[in-house]
Design an enzyme around this catalytic site. Structure first.
Site, short mmCIF file in Angstrom:
data_model
loop_
_atom_site.label_atom_id
_atom_site.label_comp_id
_atom_site.label_asym_id
_atom_site.label_seq_id
_atom_site.Cartn_x
_atom_site.Cartn_y
_atom_site.Cartn_z
N LYS A 269 2.06 2.88 -11.85
CA LYS A 269 3.43 2.64 -11.38
C LYS A 269 4.44 3.04 -12.46
CE LYS A 269 6.51 -1.21 -10.01
NZ LYS A 269 6.61 -2.66 -9.74
N ASP A 274 13.68 -1.66 -12.55
CA ASP A 274 13.57 -2.39 -11.28
C ASP A 274 14.61 -3.50 -11.22
OD1 ASP A 274 12.83 -3.62 -8.96
OD2 ASP A 274 10.92 -4.42 -9.72
N LYS A 281 17.43 -8.85 -8.10
CA LYS A 281 16.85 -9.88 -8.96
C LYS A 281 17.95 -10.70 -9.61
CE LYS A 281 12.68 -7.32 -10.34
NZ LYS A 281 11.68 -8.24 -9.77
N ASP A 292 8.87 -1.73 -16.21
CA ASP A 292 8.17 -1.62 -14.94
C ASP A 292 7.48 -0.26 -14.76
OD1 ASP A 292 7.38 -3.06 -12.75
OD2 ASP A 292 9.13 -2.56 -11.51
N ASP A 351 12.50 -5.68 -3.22
CA ASP A 351 11.99 -5.86 -4.58
C ASP A 351 10.47 -5.67 -4.65
OD1 ASP A 351 12.11 -6.33 -7.26
OD2 ASP A 351 12.41 -8.50 -7.11
N ARG A 355 4.54 -1.33 -4.58
CA ARG A 355 3.52 -0.95 -3.59
C ARG A 355 4.01 0.19 -2.71
NH1 ARG A 355 3.60 -7.08 -1.51
NH2 ARG A 355 4.25 -7.32 -3.68
N1 BES Z 1 8.13 -5.30 -11.07
C1 BES Z 1 8.06 -6.48 -10.29
C2 BES Z 1 6.93 -7.41 -10.71
C3 BES Z 1 7.10 -8.13 -12.01
C4 BES Z 1 7.75 -9.34 -12.05
C5 BES Z 1 6.56 -7.62 -13.16
C6 BES Z 1 7.89 -10.01 -13.24
C7 BES Z 1 6.69 -8.30 -14.34
C8 BES Z 1 7.36 -9.49 -14.39
C9 BES Z 1 7.84 -6.13 -8.83
O1 BES Z 1 8.42 -4.96 -8.40
C10 BES Z 1 8.45 -7.24 -8.04
O2 BES Z 1 9.63 -7.38 -8.10
N2 BES Z 1 7.63 -8.02 -7.36
C11 BES Z 1 8.09 -9.12 -6.61
C12 BES Z 1 7.33 -9.13 -5.31
C13 BES Z 1 7.88 -10.08 -4.30
C14 BES Z 1 9.25 -9.62 -3.83
C15 BES Z 1 6.93 -10.17 -3.15
C16 BES Z 1 7.82 -10.37 -7.40
O3 BES Z 1 6.79 -10.45 -8.09
O4 BES Z 1 8.67 -11.25 -7.40
ZN ZN Z 2 8.76 -3.52 -9.82
MN MN Z 3 10.43 -5.25 -7.78
#
Ligand code: BES
Ligand code: ZN
Ligand code: MN
Length: 497
Positions: A269, A274, A281, A292, A351, A355
Site C-alpha cells: 500500500k 491519508d 480523520k 500510510d 477512510d 483496500r
Molecule cells: N491508514 C489507515 C489505517 C491506520 C490507522 C494505520 C491508524 C495506522 C494507524 C486506514 O486507511 C484507515 O483509515 N482505516 C480505517 C478503517 C475503518 C474506516 C474501517 C481505520 O482503521 O480506522
Molecule cells: Zn490508509
Molecule cells: Mn484511511
C-alpha cells in the site's frame, strides 16, 4: 559501515573499543574471560567495584584503559545465562550499539556473539548485531537544516572476533544478508519519514526508478492514470480522484531466475497521505498518516534487497500509490465503484481506502501466474487494537504460505501473528446495493479488511500483512521502523533455498 572477521588472540588484539558481555554475579563467557586474563583481571575488578546487576542492556563503559592496544571497553549485561531469549539478546545489542555510538570510537571489536541464545546459531547473532547497529546509526536528515542534523556518528568499522575453527563462510553470508536488509530498512525508513508534500505518488515512483538504475536485474515500469483507466482499475482510481496528485502503479520486476520460473509477487500500500477523504480523520495525530505508504516503501526496498543479494528467484513488486483527501471529486459515502475484477464496491467509509487501491493491484497480480502473492499495508487501526505494536497481523488463504511467513518473522524478529479469515466474517461485508461493502462494521476490523482483500485473491496463494502497528513508532521516538523489510527479505531468502 565496514564489517570484518578476525581471530586474533586477546593479547594481540588492537581496537578502539571492545564489546564484552557479562552475566549476573560477574559471570563471563569464554572469550570475555580470556580478555579479562589478558588485561590482568581488570574486567573482574571493574565489575566488582561497580557491581552492575548484569540485566540485559545494563552497560558499563570504560572510556580509557591503561597502556595497551585496547582503547575502550563496553561491558554489556546479558541477563542470566540460560534465560537469554532472542528479544533480550536484541535488547542488549541495542543498548551496546547506542553506547558504542556515544563513545565516538571509529572502530570496534565485538565478542557479544559468544553468548548463547537458545536455538539461534552464530550467523543469526551476527546478523542481529549488524542490523541493530545499522538501525542505531540511522539518522533522518533530509528535511533538517545542517546545524540541526547533529554530527554524523564516527563509527566506521566493526570486527567480529571469532574462534579460529569457526565456519567463516557462514558468518560472511550472515553479514552480507544483514547489510542488504539494513540498506533496505534505511530506504524504507527514509521514504516513510518524508512528509506527504515531498513523498507523493510521483516521488515514490521516482525512487523506484532510481533503485532500478542501481541494479541491472531490476526492471521498473510506472503506470499513470490513463493506463489504470484502460485496465479498468475503477476502485484504485476512485481514491486518487479526490487528490491533485495523480495515482501511479509502480511495477518493479526482479529477474534472478529463468523467465520460466514463476515469480513471488509482493504488493504494498503506497498511500502517501491519508486524511480519510470525506470521512475525514480527526486532526490529532493526522500527521502520522504520511506513513500510510510504508507497505509500498517496504516492497520497493525488499526488491532492492533481492537484487543486492542476487537471489535466484523472480520477484514482482506492485505498489499502488495515491493520496486520500477530501475534495469535490472525492469518493462520498454511498458511492459505488467497479473494480478491475468487475466486483462492485459500496464505499460506506472513504477512510477505508487502502483496500480500495490494493484490490485492483491484487487483480493485476494474477497476470504473473505467481507462486504466491503477499500484500503488506498499514491497513487498519483495528489491527493495533487487536495485537498492539509488536507483531504485524497476518492473514491468508494458504496455511503453508502463512507458516513460512511466521517462520521468517521469527528468524528476523520481525514477527507476525495470524488472525482467522473464517467465512463467518464475510457476512459483515454485505451491501444492499453492491457486491461488497468496503467496511464490515466495528467488530474485527483487521479481519474484515482481510476478508475484503481475500475476495480479490481467490486465484492464487495469498497472504496479507497488516503493518499499521509495526511500520512506525509514535511518541518520542516518532518515526518509521523499516518493518516489514526484514520479514519479506527473509521470506525470499528462505524461498531461494
Ligand atoms: N491508514 C489507515 C489505517 C491506520 C490507522 C494505520 C491508524 C495506522 C494507524 C486506514 O486507511 C484507515 O483509515 N482505516 C480505517 C478503517 C475503518 C474506516 C474501517 C481505520 O482503521 O480506522
Ligand atoms: Zn490508509
Ligand atoms: Mn484511511
Amino acid at each position: 559501515m565496514d564489517y570484518s572477521i578476525k581471530s586474533d588472540s586477546p593479547e594481540k588484539l588492537s581496537t578502539d573499543c571492545l564489546l564484552l558481555g557479562f552475566h549476573p554475579k560477574r559471570k563471563l563467557g569464554v572469550a570475555a574471560t580470556a580478555f579479562d586474563e589478558a588485561l590482568g583481571g581488570l574486567v573482574t575488578r571493574l565489575l566488582k567495584r561497580d557491581d552492575p546487576e548484569g540485566k540485559p542492556g545494563d552497560i558499563l563503559i570504560v572510556n580509557h584503559l591503561p597502556e595497551g592496544k585496547i582503547e575502550r571497553l563496553i561491558l554489556v549485561g546479558l541477563g542470566k545465562k540460560d534465560e537469554l531469549t532472542p528479544s533480550l539478546y536484541r535488547k542488549s545489542l541495542a543498548a551496546a550499539a547506542n553506547a558504542l555510538k556515544a563513545t565516538g570510537a571509529k572502530q570496534a571489536t565485538s565478542v557479544l556473539h559468544e553468548a548463547e541464545v537458545k536455538d539461534h546459531p552464530l550467523e543469526w547473532k551476527i546478523r542481529q548485531t549488524v542490523e541493530i547497529l545499522e538501525s542505531a546509526l540511522y539518522r533522518y536528515t533530509r528535511t533538517k537544516s545542517e546545524k540541526e542534523q547533529g554530527k554524523p556518528p564516527k563509527l566506521e568499522k566493526l570486527q567480529f572476533l571469532l574462534e579460529p575453527e569457526t565456519d567463516v563462510a557462514v558468518v560472511e553470508t550472515g553479514i552480507k544478508q544483514a547489510r542488504a536488509i539494513a540498506n533496505g530498512m534505511k530506504l524504507a525508513r527514509d521514504l516513510g519519514n518524508l512528509p506527504g508534500n515531498i513523498c507523493t505518488p510521483a516521488y515514490l515512483a521516482e525512487q523506484a526508478e532510481k533503485l532500478g538504475k542501481e541494479h541491472k536485474k531490476l526492471k521498473v515500469k510506472i503506470l499513470g492514470e490513463a493506463e489504470l483507466e484502460e485496465l479498468g482499475m475503477g476502485s484504485f482510481l476512485s481514491v486518487s480522484k479526490g487528490s491533485r496528485e495523480p495515482a501511479k502503479l509502480i511495477i518493479i520486476e526482479y529477474h534472478g531466475a529463468s523467465a520460466k520460473v514463476k515469480p513471488h509477487v509482493l504488493v504494498g500500500k503506497g498511500l502517501t497521505f491519508d486524511a480519510g477523504g470525506i470521512s475525514i480523520k480527526p486532526a490529532g495525530g493526522m500527521d502520522e498518516m504520511k506513513y500510510d505508504m510504508c507497505g509500498g516503501a517496504a516492497v520497493i526496498a525488499t526488491l532492492g534487497v533481492a537484487a543486492e543479494l542476487e537471489l535466484p528467484l523472480n520477484v514482482i513488486g506492485l505498489v499502488p500509490a495515491s493520496e486520500n483527501l477530501p475534495d469535490g471529486a472525492a469518493n462520498k459515502p454511498g458511492d459505488i465503484v467497479t473494480s478491475m475484477a468487475g466486483t462492485t464496491i459500496e464505499i460506506l467509509n472513504t477512510d477505508a481506502e487502502g483496500r480500495l487501491i490494493l484490490c485492483d493491484a491484487l487483480t493485476y497480480a494474477k497476470r504473473y501466474d505467481p507462486v504466491a502473492v503477499i500484500d503488506t499495508a498499514t491497513l487498519t487501526g483495528a489491527c493495533i487494537t487487536a495485537l498492539g505494536r509488536h507483531p504485524s497481523g497476518l492473514m491468508g488463504n494458504d496455511d503453508a504460505l502463512c507458516e513460512s511467513l511466521i517462520k521468517a518473522g521469527e528468524t528476523t524478529h520481525d514477527r507476525v501473528w495470524r488472525l482467522p479469515l473464517w467465512e463467518d466474517y464475510q457476512e459483515q461485508l454485505k451491501s444492499n446495493f453492491a457486491d461488497v461493502a468496503n467496511i464490515g462494521g466495528p467488530d474485527g476490523g483487521a479481519i474484515t479488511a482481510g476478508c475484503f482483500l481475500s475476495r480479490f485473491a481467490k486465484d492464487f496463494k495469498w497472504a496479507h500483512i497488516d503493518i499499521a502497528g509495526t511500520a512506525w513508532k509514535t511518541g518520542n521516538e516518532k518515526g518509521s521502523t523499516g518493518r516489514p523489510v526484514p520479514l519479506l527479505s527473509q521470506y525470499l531468502i528462505d524461498q531461494a533455498q
